[in-house]
Design an enzyme around this catalytic site. Structure first.
Site, PDB file in Angstrom:
ATOM      1  N   VAL A 281       0.838  -1.205   0.000  1.00  0.00           N
ATOM      2  CA  VAL A 281       0.000   0.000   0.000  1.00  0.00           C
ATOM      3  C   VAL A 281       0.871   1.252   0.000  1.00  0.00           C
ATOM      4  CG1 VAL A 281      -1.701   1.325   1.313  1.00  0.00           C
ATOM      5  CG2 VAL A 281      -1.939  -1.148   1.125  1.00  0.00           C
ATOM      6  N   ALA A 282       1.985   1.193   0.740  1.00  0.00           N
ATOM      7  CA  ALA A 282       2.868   2.353   0.827  1.00  0.00           C
ATOM      8  C   ALA A 282       3.615   2.601  -0.478  1.00  0.00           C
ATOM      9  CB  ALA A 282       3.867   2.153   1.968  1.00  0.00           C
ATOM     10  N   ILE A 284       2.732   1.964  -3.567  1.00  0.00           N
ATOM     11  CA  ILE A 284       1.935   2.301  -4.752  1.00  0.00           C
ATOM     12  C   ILE A 284       1.045   3.504  -4.462  1.00  0.00           C
ATOM     13  CG2 ILE A 284       0.155   1.489  -6.342  1.00  0.00           C
ATOM     14  CD1 ILE A 284       1.214  -1.333  -5.834  1.00  0.00           C
ATOM     15  N   ASP A 328      -2.680  19.694 -42.919  1.00  0.00           N
ATOM     16  CA  ASP A 328      -3.345  19.834 -44.202  1.00  0.00           C
ATOM     17  C   ASP A 328      -3.393  21.328 -44.541  1.00  0.00           C
ATOM     18  OD1 ASP A 328      -4.793  19.040 -46.455  1.00  0.00           O
ATOM     19  OD2 ASP A 328      -6.704  19.342 -45.445  1.00  0.00           O
ATOM     20  N   ASP A 659      -7.726  11.852 -44.923  1.00  0.00           N
ATOM     21  CA  ASP A 659      -6.833  12.089 -43.782  1.00  0.00           C
ATOM     22  C   ASP A 659      -6.990  11.043 -42.678  1.00  0.00           C
ATOM     23  OD1 ASP A 659      -5.805  14.561 -44.826  1.00  0.00           O
ATOM     24  OD2 ASP A 659      -7.698  15.498 -44.246  1.00  0.00           O
ATOM     25  N   ASN A 721       5.258   8.364  -1.220  1.00  0.00           N
ATOM     26  CA  ASN A 721       5.358   6.908  -1.188  1.00  0.00           C
ATOM     27  C   ASN A 721       6.740   6.435  -0.734  1.00  0.00           C
ATOM     28  OD1 ASN A 721       3.152   7.251  -3.688  1.00  0.00           O
ATOM     29  ND2 ASN A 721       2.762   5.557  -2.288  1.00  0.00           N
ATOM     30  N   GLU A 724       6.805   6.823   2.960  1.00  0.00           N
ATOM     31  CA  GLU A 724       6.062   5.777   3.673  1.00  0.00           C
ATOM     32  C   GLU A 724       6.818   4.457   3.694  1.00  0.00           C
ATOM     33  OE1 GLU A 724       2.046   7.898   1.949  1.00  0.00           O
ATOM     34  OE2 GLU A 724       2.621   5.906   1.229  1.00  0.00           O
ATOM     35  N   ASN A 752      -1.978   8.776   1.273  1.00  0.00           N
ATOM     36  CA  ASN A 752      -1.944   8.755  -0.192  1.00  0.00           C
ATOM     37  C   ASN A 752      -3.131   9.473  -0.817  1.00  0.00           C
ATOM     38  OD1 ASN A 752       0.446   7.366  -0.258  1.00  0.00           O
ATOM     39  ND2 ASN A 752      -0.474   5.366  -0.680  1.00  0.00           N
TER      40      ASN A 752
END
Length: 917
Positions: A281-282, A284, A328, A659, A721, A724, A752
């Site tokens: 968890v920390a 990510i 164009d 195009d 992160n 943590e 987070n």
């Protein structure tokens, strides 16, 4: 269409297709050919279902790791953690799903463009049939206003003209003929004896033999290219994939290290599982996909206000990475409205004609003389002729101006209006009356009408190709007088040159050359007085011995703001390349005028030259080419691929069916919202609501700002992160077998998503950096962590984690409970991140940035601090997060000491200019 039918004669085409012009196909032949060739319709590719798209969102490394964490939390009885993680997973998946869920309408739009019915000859009788029932060999009747239902070889043409702009990029309707063409390498725009499915007949009638149906037509070929053209991932998507993989490897590595330490110390498996959950968890940033989507959405909202609509959020950031814009010409760089730019009268005077498109507001500005347009009898007479010898109709509706009919003829009406001559008034109450019309045809290269003027006299008004009008002329109107220009005069027995006549012809031809060098389409006008006897004569006789009045130079001019926009791109290191179906001379003149061609080294390459090049040669010359002219859809696709092979981030603009494949293949496809076909809009990533090239430049600026702000957000989020993860690592490394987790999984989730994620959102509206448009574009392979950003994230994160661990360890040594110590670590990390936010606002240091310029950030910091204090001091917060109320002294110390990592490291960077701290 595999066979080059434009090289075959009409008789041979009839023979090869085993049909008859007089009777058409027999019903038995029709049935056999339908069985062989199938229905005359475009095949539709099946897209992903909504369920497939939703399931696809879970194929993400971040989501995968979080899912494992949720399962482990559930198995180990951490129900609050399990529910919180699961909710986060589904929120992220739903946002990504909604972002990606859009119907694949390209094929449907192509099908809708096809004609619903057609008139063909079967068994000697003209019949109306559904277009899908047409087969090769059918004789197709062609009339003004028709949408061609198949590809045909023209076998009869009566003043037939077809608008092929959506297919070829040609700005003018193409006059059709029946003669076979010499040479096998002839582009679509030059195949004047062919008609193509979905194009529109603007004038005349004719017959055609169907040579291609369904997917065997030119538009079917484009549809096939669209279906088989891989949509490239945007640089943003590539960078996010890289971050996801990096974080996954980092998370697994950290979990493995901690578990190895725990096993070495003999820690129980259940405790290790709990630690593994905390670490995953920390490691990510759960809110990363959500916040990135929100930041992009905010950017998208700002872009819409500037007339740019992003269909795909990741495309917004791609604009900021763009290194080359393949644009164009017609309707994008130009106005897509023909306009008289220059005028010349038979007295040798030139005028420049101002204004914009079909808007009648403008004037004739004298060039190197002082005569107003109203002071030139021949110019005013010429404008009368140009207005009356005209099949177009001028329309004004609620302040909007348009032309019904041929755009070039419409340009003449508008030019006359700028000189005070209004078509409607001249014919309704001005005393002019059209007696008889002799429309333009490709053989005569001119058109004429018999006019009765307000005095009851008749004259022939004529317009046409300048060289043809000169051959048919007997003189010029000079200063209001008709002057004959016979090439010689007789004096006695001697024939002597007429010097005055020679000079008039020379001046006239010089004007033609002058206009041609400016890529202006030139039309000449003249007249002839008619007697009562003349009215009974054939028009071909009447069109002889005319008096020339003047010339008009016409073109589809550049948009007024395009020059500045191209220059802004150049200063920002973004090349602009014109890719057009128009002629090379016209394209090159426009490109020089607006600054795309800047030096002698900038090349102009035609489609026929591209056909002779292999892909390696094309890639080699791409950096030197400013204009690709007379190109086909295949050419456009090859050009985009060559740019990408050269590591360019390519944006492709376009409005036509031709195009669409290149729009899909480009890193970002930019479609025109007003003039663009639905196929182009469905194939593009960005739609210009005002069809204005300068809007792209504004979008590039916003794309760069959004990328900057995303980097700032990612720096903030990943620093948190690292902090943590490091605080947990410090505990395991320094506390040994008796290690206690400094933060619970739920505390980490809170940091987070709330204490870090919420304020970081405010970085999405951070004002742009001063040097934003002075930088060179980012390279395709340049990631979020370039310029030492990754090193700064690690350094700051370790500092934040270290301070949090110090607070945790001090509390335990002071005899506080584990819950109190965890609360100290939690508070220290929360406030350390809030201090760090002020440094994340800039790529320099917080000492160079006014802290009060982003009021949203100040509000978010205050809100986050208040909510986090609620977690510590409210009963419900203490119950859910297992916190304890800190003493006032401890809280004050935490807030003060948490500022040290940011203030000290930013000071070091400011003094030493070291980039990695």
């Amino acid at each position: 269409m595999s066979r080059k039918w434009f090289t075959e004669t009409t008789d041979k085409t009839v023979s090869m297709l085993e049909t008859s012009v007089e009777s058409g196909l027999r019903q038995g032949d029709v049935d056999a050919r339908r069985a062989q060739y199938g229905a005359n319709e475009l095949q539709e590719q099946a897209g992903k279902s909504a369920l497939e798209l939703f399931v696809h969102q879970f194929k993400n490394p971040l989501i995968f790791i979080l899912g494992i964490g949720a399962i482990v939390s559930f198995v180990t009885g951490h129900m609050v953690d399990a529910v919180a993680i699961t909710v986060i997973i589904f929120i992220n998946a739903l946002i990504a799903f909604w972002q990606e869920y859009k119907a694949q309408k390209g094929m449907e739009a192509l099908r809708e463009m096809a004609a619903p019915t057609a008139q063909v000859k079967r068994d000697g009788v003209w019949v109306d049939i559904p277009a899908r029932e047409i087969v090769p060999g059918d004789i197709l009747k062609i009339s003004t206003g028709d949408i061609l239902a198949a590809d045909v070889r023209i076998i009869e043409a009566n003043r037939l003209a077809i608008d092929e702009a959506a297919l070829t990029g040609e700005s003018e309707p193409v006059d059709k003929s029946v003669e076979a063409l010499a040479g096998s390498h002839i582009g679509l725009g030059d195949q004047v004896n062919m008609g193509f499915m979905t194009t529109i007949v603007t004038s005349g009638t004719g017959l055609g033999i169907v040579v291609g149906t369904g997917m065997k037509t030119e538009v079917g070929h484009i549809a096939d290219m669209m279906a088989n053209t891989e949509e490239t991932k945007t640089p943003m998507q590539v960078r996010m994939d890289t971050i996801a993989k990096t974080l996954m490897v980092a998370a697994l590595g950290v979990v493995a290290v901690v578990c190895a330490i725990g096993l070495y110390h003999g820690m129980p498996w259940l405790e290790l599982l709990n630690t593994g959950i905390s670490l995953s968890v920390a490691a990510i940033p759960e809110g990363l996909p959500t916040v990135v989507s929100i930041v992009l959405t905010m950017g998208s909202t700002r872009m819409v206000k500037n007339n740019a609509l992003a269909k795909q959020l990741s495309a917004i950031e791609t604009l900021g990475s763009t290194t080359v814009i393949c644009s164009d010409k017609t309707g994008t760089l130009t106005q897509n409205q023909m306009q008289v730019m220059k005028a010349y009268d038979a007295s040798g005077r030139y005028w420049e004609v101002s204004g914009k498109g079909f808007d009648p507001h403008g004037e004739f500005k004298p060039l190197a003389h002082g005569t107003a347009v109203t002071g030139s009898p021949e110019m005013m007479k010429g404008l009368v002729v140009a207005t009356l010898c005209n099949e177009a109709e001028y329309i004004q509706n609620d302040g909007q101006y348009s032309v019904r009919g041929n755009p070039t003829e419409g340009a003449l009406i508008v030019a006359a209006a700028k000189a005070g001559l209004e078509q409607g008034k001249m014919l309704a109450g001005g005393g002019y009356h059209i007696v008889e019309k002799f429309p333009f045809d490709s053989a005569r290269k001119m058109a004429s009408v018999i006019v009765r003027d307000p005095e009851g006299k008749h004259f022939l008004a004529i317009k046409g190709a300048p060289d043809v009008v000169l051959r048919n002329a007997s003189g010029f109107m000079v200063n209001g007088e008709v002057v004959a220009h016979q090439q010689a005069a007789v004096q006695g027995n001697l024939v002597v040159a007429n010097a005055s006549a020679q000079q008039q012809v020379a001046d006239y031809e010089a004007a033609i050359q002058n206009f041609a060098e400016q890529a202006l389409r030139t039309l000449a006008v003249g007249f002839r007085e008619l007697s009562a006897e003349d009215l009974k004569r054939d028009h071909q006789e009447l069109e002889q011995d005319v008096t020339i009045l003047g010339l008009y130079g016409i073109m589809d001019p550049p948009r007024p703001e395009v020059r500045d926009a191209v220059e802004s791109c150049y200063q920002a290191g973004v090349r602009t390349v014109m890719i057009t179906g128009d002629h090379a001379l016209t394209a090159a003149a426009i490109a020089k005028d607006i600054g795309i061609i800047r030096s002698e080294g900038d090349r102009v390459v035609t489609g026929s030259e591209l056909d002779d090049m292999d892909d390696d040669e094309l890639r080699r010359i791409c950096p030197k080419v400013a204009v690709f002219a007379r190109v086909t859809p295949e050419h456009k696709l090859r050009i985009v691929q060559a740019q990408q092979y050269n590591n360019e981030v390519a944006a492709m603009t376009g409005d036509g069916v031709n195009d669409a494949p290149a729009l899909r293949r480009a890193d970002i496809g930019v479609a025109m919202g007003i003039a663009g076909t639905s196929v182009a809009k469905d194939s593009g990533d960005l739609i210009l609501l005002d069809d204005n090239f300068s809007t792209i430049v504004k979008a590039v600026r916003q794309g760069r700002q959004i990328f900057d702000n995303l980097r700032k957000f990612i720096r903030q989020a990943l620093t948190a992160n690292v902090g943590e993860v490091s605080v947990i690592l410090f505990a395991f490394l320094l506390m040994g077998p008796e290690a206690i987790l400094p933060l619970t999984p739920l505390m980490i989730l809170w940091i987070n998503l709330v204490s870090d994620g919420l304020p970081a959102l405010a970085l999405g509206v951070e004002p742009e950096e001063k040097d934003l448009m002075d930088r060179k574009p980012r390279k395709r392979n340049e990631g979020f962590f370039s310029d030492y950003l990754g090193a700064r994230i690690v350094a700051r994160g370790l500092a934040l984690g270290g301070m949090s661990y110090v607070a945790f360890s001090w509390a335990l040594e002071a005899g506080q409970s584990a819950a109190y110590a965890q609360t100290m670590a939690f508070a220290m990390l929360v406030f350390a991140q809030l201090w760090h936010l002020f440094d994340s606002r800039t790529f320099t240091t917080l000492y160079r940035k006014n802290p009060f310029t982003n009021r949203y950030l100040l509000g978010a910091v205050a809100l986050s601090a208040t909510l986090s204090l609620g977690v510590i001091y409210t009963g419900i917060g203490q119950l859910i997060f297992n916190t304890e109320a800190l003493s006032g002294e401890h809280l004050f110390g935490v807030i003060l000491l948490s500022s040290l990592p940011t203030l000290v490291l930013s000071g070091i960077k400011e003094l030493t200019k070291i980039k990695f701290v």
